[in-house]
Scaffold this active site. Structure first.
Site, mmCIF file in Angstrom:
data_model
loop_
_atom_site.group_PDB
_atom_site.id
_atom_site.type_symbol
_atom_site.label_atom_id
_atom_site.label_comp_id
_atom_site.label_asym_id
_atom_site.label_seq_id
_atom_site.Cartn_x
_atom_site.Cartn_y
_atom_site.Cartn_z
ATOM 1 N N LYS A 1 0.812 -1.214 0.000
ATOM 2 C CA LYS A 1 0.000 0.000 0.000
ATOM 3 C C LYS A 1 0.852 1.274 0.000
ATOM 4 O O LYS A 1 0.378 2.335 -0.388
ATOM 5 C CB LYS A 1 -0.992 -0.035 1.142
ATOM 6 C CG LYS A 1 -2.025 -1.115 0.866
ATOM 7 C CD LYS A 1 -3.104 -1.237 1.864
ATOM 8 C CE LYS A 1 -4.119 -2.272 1.421
ATOM 9 N NZ LYS A 1 -3.590 -3.651 1.443
HETATM 10 C C1 LIG Z 1 -4.231 -4.651 0.924
HETATM 11 C C2 LIG Z 1 -3.472 -5.872 0.740
HETATM 12 C C3 LIG Z 1 -3.887 -6.857 -0.176
HETATM 13 C C4 LIG Z 1 -5.170 -6.730 -0.972
HETATM 14 O O1 LIG Z 1 -5.135 -5.719 -1.952
HETATM 15 P P1 LIG Z 1 -6.494 -5.163 -2.552
HETATM 16 O O2 LIG Z 1 -6.093 -4.017 -3.414
HETATM 17 O O3 LIG Z 1 -7.336 -4.752 -1.394
HETATM 18 O O4 LIG Z 1 -7.125 -6.274 -3.326
HETATM 19 C C5 LIG Z 1 -3.082 -7.973 -0.333
HETATM 20 N N1 LIG Z 1 -1.953 -8.136 0.397
HETATM 21 C C6 LIG Z 1 -1.540 -7.231 1.287
HETATM 22 C C7 LIG Z 1 -0.305 -7.486 2.078
HETATM 23 C C8 LIG Z 1 -2.277 -6.063 1.479
HETATM 24 O O5 LIG Z 1 -1.844 -5.168 2.370
#
Ligand SMILES: *Cc1c(COP(=O)(O)O)cnc(C)c1O
Length: 498
Positions: A115
């Site tokens: 993120k």
């Molecule tokens: C947020 C997250 C996901 C999922 O991503 P999305 O965009 O919500 O589908 C997968 N793995 C990790 C480690 C995350 O932080």
């Protein structure tokens, strides 16, 4: 390019990218989507191959955020993805692991999860958006998090002028490391609160606040406007498109493909934001053959992709890949809009909120299945895959990445291995050290989950990423735990504090 709500049938309201970033969610509850998709040509892509990640990202962003200039975006990218935040040769290196399987490591940023790729740049985009639109109010960012978003948003927004941020997380739905990361957050404009409930309760609570006009008025009286950093915000989505374009350039540069040759992408999915960004990259011209949606034991998306029925009336499981423990994948709404239009999308969404379920028609399902395929990975398979990748290839994957690696291998059983497969790696193995350790050595147990970090160093010989070093020694600042119904009160308490 203008932005419209996924639920606005008459498309009465068209706004700019910067306005969409300020608003987050549309007033009718829909998500903002562009009214057209930019196309990247062969010469665009080939010239990006010669460029740095920041230049690639600024190019992609300038197409998807067209009221920002390339120069503005390049400046923001250079700050967001600076080596001090993302040490290493690239902010998101593409690593070949075996055969035609490549891992796109998206976790080299300040919170060790993917993120950061969006949330390091998003505050800069918001801050520019406020200036571009002559907005004097302070933006109050509210975030519901299943763990990683919250910390990444806090790091991105802390001490940014004209912004305050408050994060809600499910008390029992995040790892010990994630919890510590949030409880020890620094910055004068931040607040963090745990709720008694799961991620969907937190997300529903935030959505309720966003649609509460009386509450917005109360905040307005104090010079505040609400804004979101959740993956429903266009400012989160757009930066994610960039790394797919960059990964394709890396494949071209490595000689793994020639221009126009297809590749597959496999994404560990929760809210459907990351994989939807890959879908957009494909619509812009990347030759992605298949989008493989990997889920864990909460496999509502796998079921949807195979049957066309989205049914959230099911048990919610807490798994070792908590960032994917989600029953409402908000960004799926954007796909529904692109494939079925706003009228159907509005109907599906009201059906979802009234009955917890909707079903798309055969024609739409066909369109979905042309692009996407879904696989889910059990807890046992997640652990086995971590072990197998470490033993066979010396690759240490976190629990989320492992879910995707397993799905990618399931997919390859039928699809073959001729086409390169890019698997997103969304978190450092150290962020989920306890489960990663236990997967490698089921005989070990840890009284304090933090001991797993050192154990993992010992087993793998790989260094702890800088954001996780010394986490146990940091000062705890936020310890509140509240009922979801008390979220509005908590927000007021925070903004009235000073
Ligand atoms: C947020 C997250 C996901 C999922 O991503 P999305 O965009 O919500 O589908 C997968 N793995 C990790 C480690 C995350 O932080």
């Amino acid at each position: 390019m203008k932005f419209v709500s996924t639920r606005d049938v008459l498309q009465q309201e068209k706004i700019s990218a910067s306005q969409a970033i300020i608003r987050g969610l549309a007033p009718d509850g829909g998500l903002y989507v562009p009214d057209g998709i930019p196309a990247f040509s062969e010469s665009d892509i080939l010239s990006l191959c010669q460029k740095s990640y920041c230049e690639r990202a600024a190019f992609v962003l300038s197409k998807y955020l067209d009221d920002y200039t390339y120069e503005e975006l390049l400046e923001d990218c250079l700050k967001a993805y600076a080596p001090s935040s993302f040490p290493g040769s690239s902010p998101c290196p593409l690593v070949r692991v075996h055969d035609n399987v490549y891992v796109l490591e998206l976790w080299h940023g300040p919170t060790a999860a993917f993120k950061d790729m969006a949330l390091q740049i998003m505050p800069r985009l918001l801050s520019r958006a406020l200036r571009k639109n002559g907005v004097d109010e302070t933006a109050l960012i509210l975030v519901a998090t299943s763990g990683d978003t919250g910390k990444a948003a806090l790091e991105g927004y802390k001490d940014v002028p004209q912004v305050k941020i408050m994060v809600f997380y499910p008390r029992d739905g995040v790892s010990r490391v994630q919890k510590l990361q949030m409880m020890t957050q620094t910055g004068d404009n931040v607040s963090v609160c745990a709720i008694k409930g799961n991620f969907d309760d937190a997300q529903t609570g935030v959505k309720k606040i966003f649609s509460d006009k009386a509450f917005a008025k109360k905040l307005g009286d104090q010079g505040l406007i609400l804004s979101s950093a959740n993956s429903i915000n266009w400012g989160r989505l757009a930066p994610q498109i960039a790394y797919y374009v960059s990964a394709y350039c890396d494949l071209l540069n490595a000689g793994a493909v020639r221009y126009g040759d297809p590749f597959d992408v496999c994404v560990p999915t929760g809210n459907f934001g990351n994989i939807f960004a890959a879908y957009l990259a494909k619509q812009s011209g990347l030759p992605i053959r298949r989008l493989i949606c990997a889920s864990n034991k909460n496999h509502i998306l796998t079921d949807f992709l195979s049957t066309g029925e989205y049914d959230r009336n099911r048990t919610f499981f807490t798994t070792m890949s908590p960032s994917m423990d989600i029953l409402i994948s908000s960004n799926l709404e954007r796909l529904l809009y692109f494939l079925g239009g706003s009228k159907k999308t509005g109907q599906f969404m009201s059906s979802l909120s009234e009955t917890g379920l909707y079903r798309i028609d055969a024609e739409m399902l066909d369109a979905v299945q042309k692009e996407f395929t879904g696989f889910f990975t059990t807890e046992e398979e997640t652990a086995q895959t971590i072990r197998r990748y470490f033993d066979d290839y010396g690759y240490l994957a976190d629990t989320h990445t492992s879910v995707a690696l397993h799905a990618a291998n399931e997919y390859a059983k039928n699809a073959g291995r001729e086409v390169p497969l890019v698997v997103d790696s969304t978190a450092s193995p150290y962020k989920f050290a306890q489960d990663v350790c236990k997967s490698l050595r089921p005989d070990l147990s840890f009284e304090d989950p933090l001991n797993a970090l050192d154990q993992l160093v010992e087993m793998s010989g790989k260094e702890i990423p800088y954001p996780l070093k010394g986490i146990a020694e940091r000062k705890i600042r936020f310890e509140d735990v509240i009922e979801p119904a008390k979220m509005p009160e908590a927000v007021l308490g925070f903004v009235q504090r000073d």
